[in-house]
Every structure is written in C-alpha cells, then in structure tokens.
Design an enzyme around this catalytic site. Structure first.
Site, PDB file in Angstrom:
ATOM      1  N   ASP A  36     -12.912   7.765  -2.857  1.00  0.00           N
ATOM      2  CA  ASP A  36     -12.493   7.447  -4.229  1.00  0.00           C
ATOM      3  C   ASP A  36     -13.332   8.225  -5.246  1.00  0.00           C
ATOM      4  OD1 ASP A  36     -10.486   5.567  -3.631  1.00  0.00           O
ATOM      5  OD2 ASP A  36     -11.948   3.948  -3.455  1.00  0.00           O
ATOM      6  N   ASN A  64     -18.759  -2.750 -20.158  1.00  0.00           N
ATOM      7  CA  ASN A  64     -18.094  -3.797 -19.359  1.00  0.00           C
ATOM      8  C   ASN A  64     -18.311  -5.159 -19.976  1.00  0.00           C
ATOM      9  OD1 ASN A  64     -16.598  -4.446 -16.898  1.00  0.00           O
ATOM     10  ND2 ASN A  64     -18.423  -5.596 -16.309  1.00  0.00           N
ATOM     11  N   ARG A  65     -17.307  -6.016 -19.793  1.00  0.00           N
ATOM     12  CA  ARG A  65     -17.347  -7.387 -20.308  1.00  0.00           C
ATOM     13  C   ARG A  65     -18.591  -8.119 -19.805  1.00  0.00           C
ATOM     14  NH1 ARG A  65     -12.294 -10.863 -18.313  1.00  0.00           N
ATOM     15  NH2 ARG A  65     -13.272 -10.380 -16.322  1.00  0.00           N
ATOM     16  N   TYR A  96      -2.070   3.115 -11.900  1.00  0.00           N
ATOM     17  CA  TYR A  96      -0.892   3.975 -11.663  1.00  0.00           C
ATOM     18  C   TYR A  96       0.384   3.163 -11.516  1.00  0.00           C
ATOM     19  CZ  TYR A  96      -2.197   2.795  -6.885  1.00  0.00           C
ATOM     20  OH  TYR A  96      -2.536   2.111  -5.757  1.00  0.00           O
ATOM     21  N   LYS A 133     -13.988  -3.414   1.972  1.00  0.00           N
ATOM     22  CA  LYS A 133     -14.713  -2.174   1.657  1.00  0.00           C
ATOM     23  C   LYS A 133     -16.227  -2.289   1.809  1.00  0.00           C
ATOM     24  CE  LYS A 133     -11.474   0.331  -1.286  1.00  0.00           C
ATOM     25  NZ  LYS A 133     -11.283   1.011  -2.574  1.00  0.00           N
ATOM     26  N   SER A 160       0.829  -1.221   0.000  1.00  0.00           N
ATOM     27  CA  SER A 160       0.000   0.000   0.000  1.00  0.00           C
ATOM     28  C   SER A 160       0.861   1.269   0.000  1.00  0.00           C
ATOM     29  CB  SER A 160      -0.898   0.005   1.241  1.00  0.00           C
ATOM     30  OG  SER A 160      -1.562   1.256   1.334  1.00  0.00           O
ATOM     31  N   ALA A 165     -16.740  -2.098 -14.515  1.00  0.00           N
ATOM     32  CA  ALA A 165     -17.902  -1.993 -13.631  1.00  0.00           C
ATOM     33  C   ALA A 165     -17.627  -2.593 -12.255  1.00  0.00           C
ATOM     34  CB  ALA A 165     -19.111  -2.660 -14.282  1.00  0.00           C
ATOM     35  N   GLY A 166     -16.343  -2.719 -11.903  1.00  0.00           N
ATOM     36  CA  GLY A 166     -15.970  -3.210 -10.578  1.00  0.00           C
ATOM     37  C   GLY A 166     -16.011  -2.088  -9.553  1.00  0.00           C
ATOM     38  N   GLY A 167     -15.395  -2.326  -8.415  1.00  0.00           N
ATOM     39  CA  GLY A 167     -15.438  -1.343  -7.334  1.00  0.00           C
ATOM     40  C   GLY A 167     -14.865   0.003  -7.736  1.00  0.00           C
TER      41      GLY A 167
HETATM   42  P1  ATR Z   1     -11.773  -3.331  -8.704  1.00  0.00           P
HETATM   43  O1  ATR Z   1     -12.527  -3.403  -7.435  1.00  0.00           O
HETATM   44  O2  ATR Z   1     -10.318  -3.047  -8.545  1.00  0.00           O
HETATM   45  O3  ATR Z   1     -12.419  -2.403  -9.682  1.00  0.00           O
HETATM   46  P2  ATR Z   1     -12.962  -5.732  -9.777  1.00  0.00           P
HETATM   47  O4  ATR Z   1     -14.185  -5.477  -8.963  1.00  0.00           O
HETATM   48  O5  ATR Z   1     -12.383  -7.107  -9.808  1.00  0.00           O
HETATM   49  O6  ATR Z   1     -11.758  -4.805  -9.303  1.00  0.00           O
HETATM   50  O7  ATR Z   1     -13.256  -5.221 -11.264  1.00  0.00           O
HETATM   51  C1  ATR Z   1     -12.367  -5.406 -12.294  1.00  0.00           C
HETATM   52  C2  ATR Z   1     -12.941  -4.800 -13.573  1.00  0.00           C
HETATM   53  O8  ATR Z   1     -12.022  -5.071 -14.633  1.00  0.00           O
HETATM   54  C3  ATR Z   1     -14.271  -5.403 -14.005  1.00  0.00           C
HETATM   55  O9  ATR Z   1     -14.993  -4.437 -14.737  1.00  0.00           O
HETATM   56  C4  ATR Z   1     -13.811  -6.543 -14.921  1.00  0.00           C
HETATM   57  O10 ATR Z   1     -14.791  -6.937 -15.854  1.00  0.00           O
HETATM   58  P3  ATR Z   1     -15.945  -8.015 -15.422  1.00  0.00           P
HETATM   59  O11 ATR Z   1     -16.942  -7.249 -14.597  1.00  0.00           O
HETATM   60  O12 ATR Z   1     -16.506  -8.459 -16.710  1.00  0.00           O
HETATM   61  O13 ATR Z   1     -15.220  -9.094 -14.642  1.00  0.00           O
HETATM   62  C5  ATR Z   1     -12.683  -5.856 -15.637  1.00  0.00           C
HETATM   63  N1  ATR Z   1     -11.705  -6.786 -16.224  1.00  0.00           N
HETATM   64  C6  ATR Z   1     -10.708  -7.436 -15.577  1.00  0.00           C
HETATM   65  N2  ATR Z   1      -9.996  -8.175 -16.450  1.00  0.00           N
HETATM   66  C7  ATR Z   1     -10.572  -7.992 -17.677  1.00  0.00           C
HETATM   67  C8  ATR Z   1     -10.289  -8.468 -18.984  1.00  0.00           C
HETATM   68  N3  ATR Z   1      -9.267  -9.285 -19.223  1.00  0.00           N
HETATM   69  N4  ATR Z   1     -11.076  -8.034 -19.993  1.00  0.00           N
HETATM   70  C9  ATR Z   1     -12.102  -7.182 -19.768  1.00  0.00           C
HETATM   71  N5  ATR Z   1     -12.424  -6.690 -18.555  1.00  0.00           N
HETATM   72  C10 ATR Z   1     -11.663  -7.085 -17.525  1.00  0.00           C
END
Ligand code: ATR
Length: 276
Positions: A107, A156-157, A220, A71, A20, A133-135
């Site tokens: 954030d 998002n995927r 970063y 979190k 961190s 669309a993650g955190g």
């Molecule tokens: P964080 O909390 O750091 O945002 P997370 O909740 O694991 O981490 O979210 C990661 C994000 O990166 C998600 O949007 C994930 O897409 P999915 O929701 O479809 O899982 C995206 N992500 C990670 N690896 C990816 C990849 N190889 N291709 C496309 N999207 C990816």
C-alpha cells in the site's frame, strides 16, 4: 484459461472479503500475460490468520493478499517481514518463497507510484497534509516519507493516533490542524469519510483548497466523492484512490510472479466492474 494440474494459486484473506476487487485485478493480470495462475477470495474470520498461513504452507499457495482484520495479526506467523511492513505493523501481501513466507506492505509504495502516475508533483519539494491516521493513512504517510517528501503533516480527529502516524515520517513528520491544508502542495484524504455510510460527508471544507494545489482522496467507491466533486467544480486537480488500489496490486503481482504487471489491463478490468 481454465485451471489445470499445474495452475498456481494466489488468494486474498479477509472478513468481509466478498466485495474485494483483488480477484478482478489479479485474474485480469494473469490473463493478460497468459500465466497459468488463478486468484480466489477466502473469507477468514478474525483470529484465524495463523490457520490461513498453515494452509498457505500446506497447499503451496504462491501469493496471499491480506486485508482486514488480519493485517497486523498475520505478522506473528511469517518467516520474514519487509522493513516497510515492519514499520507500519501491517502486512497486505505475503509471498511464498519456496516455503518461506515473507510479508510486505505494498500500500505504501503503491500510493506513491499511483501519485506519480496521476500527477507531476515533485515530492522532494512538496509539503503534504495527510488527513487521517488509520491503517490506510499510515501506509500513505510512510510511503510519502520513503519517497522523499519534504514535509508530511498529519491531521486527525484523534490526537494520539495522529502523533503515532506522524512519527512514521521521522523528522519530516509532524501533527498539524486543518488550517495547514492552505499551505500544502498536496492534500490526501485518508479517512473513511466519503465512503460507506459517510458518502454525503466531506473530511474537510473543500473551500480551504485553491487551484494549483493537488488533492488525492484515497476512496475509490464511489469513484467521485463529494469532496472530489466540489474540488473539481472549483478548478482543483483532484484524484480518487483507484491508482493506489491498482499499483498496490501491481506490486504484489510483481513480487509473486517476477513479471512486470500489465497495469492497463488491470485498470480496464477494475474500472469495468466499478462502472456496473
Ligand atoms: P483504515 O484502516 O481503513 O484507514 P481506520 O483505521 O478505521 O480505517 O481509520 C479511519 C480513519 O478515518 C481514522 O483516521 C479516523 O479518525 P480517528 O482516528 O479519529 O477515529 C477517520 N475517520 C473516520 N470517520 C471520521 C469522521 N466522521 N470524522 C473524522 N475522521 C473520521
């Protein structure tokens, strides 16, 4: 400054947490202002955020940063939660207000303050595409909506996560696809693509973006992802996630201490660690 009997303590909890940068940011800030505070990292396993909050109460820890995997879980043990943290279902900062533990999410505003620091974008006139669309993406989306962005399009995927994230921007949010980046004023990569074991990957084709558009990659480490390098080579204005990191910490610092954060000292400290 060495700790004394009256030193106040702030800390981060997470797992993993040893990498961190929060101790670097906050100790630089305390030092710059000559505050008798110190900041440490505690490795706290999943499921133990309640124990950590009991420790905060018992020990009178003044401020707590919260990172993965706590979190969301930490919401249960707090006395109060800010509207933005409540909407996101995620707390990254706890302030001990004379024994009342108040959760916030810095954030979301931290991303927006960083954007204002880096660019001259007028958000009220901006169409934004957020990829992810993650955190982290959810905080960016809510921050942009709270700051008055004209439109926030989420790509998002995984579709159901995209829909839930777009809803955070209320009637200005919608789900899109990657072709939407062509018509965006601002494009944000908020996926983890570009960091960790995905440093050779790009989250979308950089050729979709033209000069005149602005891109922020919230990664970063590395400071220049492959996406940023290719965009800059094409003459596109593009920024990394250092400003979001910096300004989320600055806001936490201000909540805990009531002082204006010494942002340039914090920036210098974190850049020198990342340069090593
Ligand atoms: P964080 O909390 O750091 O945002 P997370 O909740 O694991 O981490 O979210 C990661 C994000 O990166 C998600 O949007 C994930 O897409 P999915 O929701 O479809 O899982 C995206 N992500 C990670 N690896 C990816 C990849 N190889 N291709 C496309 N999207 C990816």
């Amino acid at each position: 400054m060495s700790p004394t009997g009256s030193t106040r303590l702030a800390a981060v909890i997470g797992d993993p947490v040893r990498h961190s940068l929060s101790p670097v940011l906050h100790n630089a800030a305390f030092e710059a202002l000559g505050l008798d505070w110190t900041y440490v990292a505690f490795e706290v396993a999943a499921g133990r955020s309640g124990d950590a909050l009991a420790a905060v109460r018992a020990l009178g820890i003044a401020g707590l940063s919260v990172t993965m995997p706590h979190k969301a879980a930490i919401l249960d043990g707090l006395d109060d939660v800010s509207p933005v943290a409540d909407a996101l279902g995620a707390v990254n900062c706890v302030t001990n207000q004379r024994g009342r533990l108040v959760g916030d999410n810095t954030d979301a505003p931290g991303f927006v303050t960083g954007l204002a620091h880096d660019t001259s974008l007028d958000l009220a006139a901006s169409r934004v595409v957020v990829v992810g669309a993650g955190g982290a993406a959810r905080a960016v989306i809510r921050g942009l909506a709270d700051a008055g962005a004209r439109e926030v399009i989420v790509v998002n995927r995984t579709g159901d996560r995209a829909r839930a994230a777009a809803a955070l921007a209320d009637d200005r949010g919608r789900v899109g696809d990657i072709t939407d980046v062509k018509a965006a004023d601002l494009v944000v990569n908020a996926t983890s693509v570009g960091m960790g074991d995905q440093t050779r990957a790009v989250p979308f084709d950089p050729a979709l973006i033209a000069p005149g558009q602005v891109v922020v990659d919230i990664v970063y480490e590395p400071q220049e992802t492959r996406l940023l390098a290719e965009l800059r080579a094409n003459g596109v204005e593009a920024y990394n996630g250092l400003s979001m990191l910096l300004f989320q910490a600055a806001r936490a610092f201000e909540l805990w201490t009531g002082e204006t954060a010494p942002v340039s000292a914090m920036s210098t400290a974190v850049r020198s660690v990342l340069a090593r």
